[in-house]
Structure formats: C-alpha cells, structure tokens
Design a protein around this motif. Structure first.
Motif, PDB file in Angstrom:
ATOM      1  N   VAL A 143       0.852  -1.191   0.000  1.00  0.00           N
ATOM      2  CA  VAL A 143       0.000   0.000   0.000  1.00  0.00           C
ATOM      3  C   VAL A 143       0.893   1.248   0.000  1.00  0.00           C
ATOM      4  O   VAL A 143       1.901   1.306   0.712  1.00  0.00           O
ATOM      5  CB  VAL A 143      -0.993   0.008   1.197  1.00  0.00           C
ATOM      6  N   VAL A 144       0.518   2.205  -0.854  1.00  0.00           N
ATOM      7  CA  VAL A 144       1.216   3.498  -0.905  1.00  0.00           C
ATOM      8  C   VAL A 144       0.185   4.567  -0.588  1.00  0.00           C
ATOM      9  O   VAL A 144      -0.769   4.764  -1.348  1.00  0.00           O
ATOM     10  CB  VAL A 144       1.827   3.766  -2.304  1.00  0.00           C
TER      11      VAL A 144
ATOM     12  N   GLN B 146       3.262  13.709  -5.603  1.00  0.00           N
ATOM     13  CA  GLN B 146       4.390  13.768  -6.549  1.00  0.00           C
ATOM     14  C   GLN B 146       5.476  12.725  -6.291  1.00  0.00           C
ATOM     15  O   GLN B 146       6.088  12.225  -7.238  1.00  0.00           O
ATOM     16  CB  GLN B 146       4.958  15.174  -6.685  1.00  0.00           C
ATOM     17  N   ILE B 147       5.723  12.346  -5.031  1.00  0.00           N
ATOM     18  CA  ILE B 147       6.731  11.291  -4.814  1.00  0.00           C
ATOM     19  C   ILE B 147       6.205   9.966  -5.366  1.00  0.00           C
ATOM     20  O   ILE B 147       6.934   9.220  -6.042  1.00  0.00           O
ATOM     21  CB  ILE B 147       7.102  11.152  -3.318  1.00  0.00           C
ATOM     22  N   ALA B 148       4.918   9.694  -5.111  1.00  0.00           N
ATOM     23  CA  ALA B 148       4.338   8.439  -5.628  1.00  0.00           C
ATOM     24  C   ALA B 148       4.491   8.362  -7.144  1.00  0.00           C
ATOM     25  O   ALA B 148       4.791   7.302  -7.703  1.00  0.00           O
ATOM     26  CB  ALA B 148       2.863   8.348  -5.232  1.00  0.00           C
ATOM     27  N   TYR B 149       4.311   9.494  -7.804  1.00  0.00           N
ATOM     28  CA  TYR B 149       4.379   9.526  -9.274  1.00  0.00           C
ATOM     29  C   TYR B 149       5.752   9.078  -9.786  1.00  0.00           C
ATOM     30  O   TYR B 149       5.863   8.476 -10.856  1.00  0.00           O
ATOM     31  CB  TYR B 149       4.068  10.950  -9.745  1.00  0.00           C
ATOM     32  N   SER B 150       6.796   9.376  -9.023  1.00  0.00           N
ATOM     33  CA  SER B 150       8.145   8.930  -9.411  1.00  0.00           C
ATOM     34  C   SER B 150       8.454   7.531  -8.885  1.00  0.00           C
ATOM     35  O   SER B 150       9.313   6.840  -9.437  1.00  0.00           O
ATOM     36  CB  SER B 150       9.216   9.877  -8.838  1.00  0.00           C
ATOM     37  N   LEU B 151       7.772   7.130  -7.810  1.00  0.00           N
ATOM     38  CA  LEU B 151       8.071   5.829  -7.191  1.00  0.00           C
ATOM     39  C   LEU B 151       7.385   4.665  -7.921  1.00  0.00           C
ATOM     40  O   LEU B 151       7.960   3.575  -8.036  1.00  0.00           O
ATOM     41  CB  LEU B 151       7.612   5.865  -5.715  1.00  0.00           C
ATOM     42  N   ILE B 152       6.177   4.928  -8.416  1.00  0.00           N
ATOM     43  CA  ILE B 152       5.401   3.836  -9.035  1.00  0.00           C
ATOM     44  C   ILE B 152       6.187   3.136 -10.162  1.00  0.00           C
ATOM     45  O   ILE B 152       6.261   1.898 -10.182  1.00  0.00           O
ATOM     46  CB  ILE B 152       4.020   4.368  -9.529  1.00  0.00           C
TER      47      ILE B 152
ATOM     48  N   VAL C 166      -3.876   5.390 -12.485  1.00  0.00           N
ATOM     49  CA  VAL C 166      -4.106   3.972 -12.828  1.00  0.00           C
ATOM     50  C   VAL C 166      -4.127   3.810 -14.357  1.00  0.00           C
ATOM     51  O   VAL C 166      -3.576   2.852 -14.906  1.00  0.00           O
ATOM     52  CB  VAL C 166      -5.401   3.460 -12.158  1.00  0.00           C
ATOM     53  N   MET C 167      -4.731   4.766 -15.068  1.00  0.00           N
ATOM     54  CA  MET C 167      -4.724   4.710 -16.550  1.00  0.00           C
ATOM     55  C   MET C 167      -3.300   4.780 -17.080  1.00  0.00           C
ATOM     56  O   MET C 167      -2.911   4.052 -17.984  1.00  0.00           O
ATOM     57  CB  MET C 167      -5.532   5.885 -17.130  1.00  0.00           C
ATOM     58  N   GLU C 168      -2.496   5.680 -16.477  1.00  0.00           N
ATOM     59  CA  GLU C 168      -1.110   5.823 -16.942  1.00  0.00           C
ATOM     60  C   GLU C 168      -0.297   4.550 -16.699  1.00  0.00           C
ATOM     61  O   GLU C 168       0.559   4.185 -17.499  1.00  0.00           O
ATOM     62  CB  GLU C 168      -0.431   7.009 -16.254  1.00  0.00           C
ATOM     63  N   ILE C 169      -0.591   3.889 -15.577  1.00  0.00           N
ATOM     64  CA  ILE C 169       0.113   2.633 -15.290  1.00  0.00           C
ATOM     65  C   ILE C 169      -0.254   1.603 -16.375  1.00  0.00           C
ATOM     66  O   ILE C 169       0.617   0.928 -16.937  1.00  0.00           O
ATOM     67  CB  ILE C 169      -0.244   2.107 -13.879  1.00  0.00           C
ATOM     68  N   GLN C 170      -1.544   1.553 -16.701  1.00  0.00           N
ATOM     69  CA  GLN C 170      -1.981   0.629 -17.753  1.00  0.00           C
ATOM     70  C   GLN C 170      -1.284   0.955 -19.078  1.00  0.00           C
ATOM     71  O   GLN C 170      -0.777   0.067 -19.770  1.00  0.00           O
ATOM     72  CB  GLN C 170      -3.501   0.751 -17.904  1.00  0.00           C
ATOM     73  N   ASP C 171      -1.186   2.244 -19.388  1.00  0.00           N
ATOM     74  CA  ASP C 171      -0.587   2.658 -20.661  1.00  0.00           C
ATOM     75  C   ASP C 171       0.923   2.457 -20.704  1.00  0.00           C
ATOM     76  O   ASP C 171       1.532   2.526 -21.771  1.00  0.00           O
ATOM     77  CB  ASP C 171      -0.879   4.148 -20.920  1.00  0.00           C
ATOM     78  N   SER C 172       1.533   2.248 -19.536  1.00  0.00           N
ATOM     79  CA  SER C 172       2.997   2.139 -19.493  1.00  0.00           C
ATOM     80  C   SER C 172       3.498   0.733 -19.819  1.00  0.00           C
ATOM     81  O   SER C 172       4.706   0.533 -19.982  1.00  0.00           O
ATOM     82  CB  SER C 172       3.524   2.543 -18.112  1.00  0.00           C
TER      83      SER C 172
END
Ligand code: NAX
Length: 368
Positions: free
Chosen positions: A7-8, A14-20, A53-59
């Motif tokens: 869990v995050v 913004q840190i999560a965005y770089s950590l994911i 979540v969409m960006e994770i899918q697209d990555s």
C-alpha cells in the motif's frame, strides 16, 4: 506464485508519481517479486488517482506488477498489506504554525496506525516518508501496537544520498584537477566507492550529517576522505543553529541540511524524483538485499542501542540490513562499529532533545 501486497498512501502525490515506475519495473522489491499495488489517497484526489491507474496501464510495465488498485477506501487499501509506504500527509501552508502542521499530520498517522493494526498483515513493514517523518513514525507505531517495533522505519536515506552525492562531486573534481596528494586515478568515483557516513537524529534541520569517518575506495583501497580532499574545513561538522540558510556549500553538513530548501526554491516544488529513489533504496536494502555489510542511514526505534539514544525514540542511525529470504525478511541491526565523535555526540543530543519535544507535542495533541 507469491504476490507482495503493497500500500502506498499519498498515491496521487508527486513522490508516488516517481516511485510507481520503480516498483512496477521490479527495481524496489526485485524482479522475481510480483507486486499488487494499492494506491490510497483522499477523496479530492480520486480523479487524479484514476488517471494514474490509466497511466500505469498505458505504461505496459513488463512483469513486476500483478495488479493495481487506486482507491480512497482506506480499509481496501490496507487489507492484508505486507508493505506500507506512507507518503500521504498535509503540506505546510504559508503562515502555518509548527503545532498546527503537527496536529494535521499526527492525526493522519494515528489513523494509518489503526488501519495497520486492524487490517494489515501481522508482519507488515512500514516506511514513513511523510513529514514530520520521525514523529509520524512514532505515532504510527503507537497505534499499531501488535506489530513488532523493528517493522517501523522512517526515511533519512534521501539526506544520506545527498551527502554521498556531494562527497562524490567534490572528490571527483579534485581527482579531475589532479591536485590530490597521492591520488592518481583516471576513473570517476562511484556511489559504491564511498562509505563511513551517517545521518543521525531527527528528520529536521537538527539532523547531524556526519562525515567524520568517510572513506573513498581509490584504486581498490579504502582511504580516508582527507587523502583526496586534504584537511578541508568543508568536511567539518557545523552546528545546526549556525546554518546560514544560503545552502552555499561552505560546509558539507550545511549543504546537506539546506538541500531540500534549495531545491524547493528553484523548482517551486519539493524534491520528488530523488525522494522516490531514496525510498526505493531504503526498501530495497531493508527488504530485498542479501546482507552486504553496507551501512546506511535509517530512522528506526532506539532500544537503548550502542549510541545512547533513549529507548523508545525513533531516530536516524547507521544500520546494516539483513536479508529477505524466509522468516528473516526485513531484518536490520545497528552498526555498532560506528564511532561517535565529540562533535557528533553533542549535536545528536540536541536533535534527540528536539525529538523528545516533538513526541510530547504529538501525544498531547492526540490525547486532546
Ligand atoms: P504531495 O503533496 O505531492 O502528496 C501528498 C499526497 O498525500 C497528496 O496526494 C494528498 O492528497 C495525500 N494525502 C493527504 N492526506 C492523506 C490521507 N489521510 N490519506 C492518504 N493520502 C493523503 O507530497 P509529496 O511531495 O509526494 O511528499 C509526500 C510527503 O513526503 C510530504 O509529507 C513531504 O513533506 C515528505 N517528504 C519527506 C522526505 C524525507 O526525506 N523523509 C523528503 C521528501 C518529502 O519532502
């Protein structure tokens, strides 16, 4: 196949965005560990979470990610969690008193502790990044009393990495200029060529960036920092209350303490990429590395450890991490070979007094 439940909190920040991406590429928990990621944030950030979540899918991340949940439902986020990364918190607003900031954040940490206690795995490991990180960690653990204290830590690794980076920058420029006394080397020094440093104390301006025993690996041999840097005053520990605030770098300790403020002033946003990398390094060493004998800075509970910090405080220390295989996953020990100089001892006492003050403030807020 084993899937690690992670869990995050502050999942839309913004840190999560770089950590994911680091987690999703297997760079935190190792390429052989599949991760189910729960990103928790508050309702005003629900749409941002959906987009992430969409960006994770697209990555199209290759294999490390087993699944992702973006949610504002705290219980769903914490259910069965084996690792909790606590980034979520209330930012300091202009004009806000320290006590008001503390009140907002210790309230959040109390709630997160209750969630850990009621819903997480009994061996969940928790890393607090959100500020005030040390006191937040204390409050978190106090509200999750059935989890072992050794499972709680806070992030001081970013300050540690900042100090390594500055030492490398300085040493490499001396080596490139060819002015070091006995040092001839054509290759640049790398992070693994620096050892013997520690961030002690609170995660605040009172922290003690200790370079008194730094060594560099030069041509295969460990040598004192002075071999390259000479008897430079730059290495000398400055008193925290003597910090000029400019972050100009007359002293390494001053530059480390001021680094966050310098980045904030220039970027108009606080450090995020480096904070995510430090979070990844902290978790990787703690939970996924075989014992390497490497000493890192980590905020952990004092148990009346070899450094004389009162039992029950959460404070940054030099530690060595164990391994993650089997039952021993997530072990760490104090590096008891680390010697406190008189200067470091004196400044650590000041930082410890601040931690005690913060603890009193936090628990008087929580007890109403
Ligand atoms: P952001 O403001 O970008 O993100 C914080 C996120 O937390 C926001 O999305 C917010 O909605 C969310 N949040 C607030 N309350 C919450 C709650 N009750 N439950 C779940 N989510 C909640 O901050 P960011 O730049 O990501 O920084 C996160 C934290 O790290 C801050 O507290 C910051 O001060 C701290 N830092 C700590 C560092 C360290 O070395 N220990 C360095 C970096 C960073 O400054």
């Amino acid at each position: 196949m084993v899937v690690l439940q992670v869990v995050v909190t502050g999942g839309a920040g913004q840190i999560a965005y770089s950590l994911i991406p680091l987690i999703a590429r297997g760079l935190v928990f190792g390429p052989a560990t599949r991760v189910h990621l729960r990103l928790l944030d508050i309702p005003p950030a629900a749409q941002a979470l959906e987009a992430i979540v969409m960006e994770i899918q697209d990555s199209l991340f290759p294999t490390a990610l087993e699944g992702v949940l973006g949610t504002t439902d705290e219980v769903r986020a914490f259910e069965g969690a084996q690792v909790a990364i606590l980034l979520g918190g209330f930012p300091r607003k202009p004009g806000m008193e320290r006590g008001q900031l503390m009140a907002k954040n210790v309230g959040i940490m109390k709630r997160m502790g209750q969630l850990l206690e009621r819903h997480a795995s009994r061996d969940c490991k928790a890393l607090v990044v959100a500020n005030p990180a040390a006191t937040n960690c204390l409050v978190l653990a106090a509200n999750a009393p059935s989890l072992p204290r050794k499972n709680f830590s806070f992030l001081s690794r970013l300050d540690h990495e900042r100090m390594v980076g500055m030492l490398l920058e300085k040493a490499n420029s001396v080596l490139a200029a060819g002015t070091a006394s006995h040092a001839v080397r054509s290759e640049r020094l790398r992070p693994a060529d620096v050892r013997g440093l520690c961030i002690w104390g609170n995660h605040s301006d009172s922290q003690v960036p200790d370079a008194s025993s730094v060594e560099f690996c030069l041509n295969g041999n460990w040598v004192p920092a002075q071999t390259i840097l000479g008897d430079s005053p730059w290495l000398k520990l400055q008193d925290a209350n003597a910090v000029a605030g400019a972050g100009g770098g007359d002293y390494l300790s001053e530059a480390v303490r001021n680094r966050g403020a310098v980045i904030l002033a220039a970027r108009k946003l606080s450090s995020a990429m480096s904070a995510a990398n430090a979070t990844a390094a902290h978790l990787g060493d703690w939970l996924c590395s075989p014992p390497t004998g490497k000493t890192v800075s980590m905020g952990v509970f004092s148990d009346g450890n070899p450094f004389g910090v009162p039992e029950g405080l959460v404070c940054s220390f030099p530690v060595q991490c164990g391994d993650l295989s089997g039952a021993n996953r997530g072990g760490w020990n104090f590096d008891s070979d680390f010697r406190l100089t008189e200067d470091v001892s004196r400044q650590l006492a000041v930082s410890v007094a601040e931690l005690e003050e913060e603890r009193e403030m936090a628990f008087s807020i929580l007890n109403g």
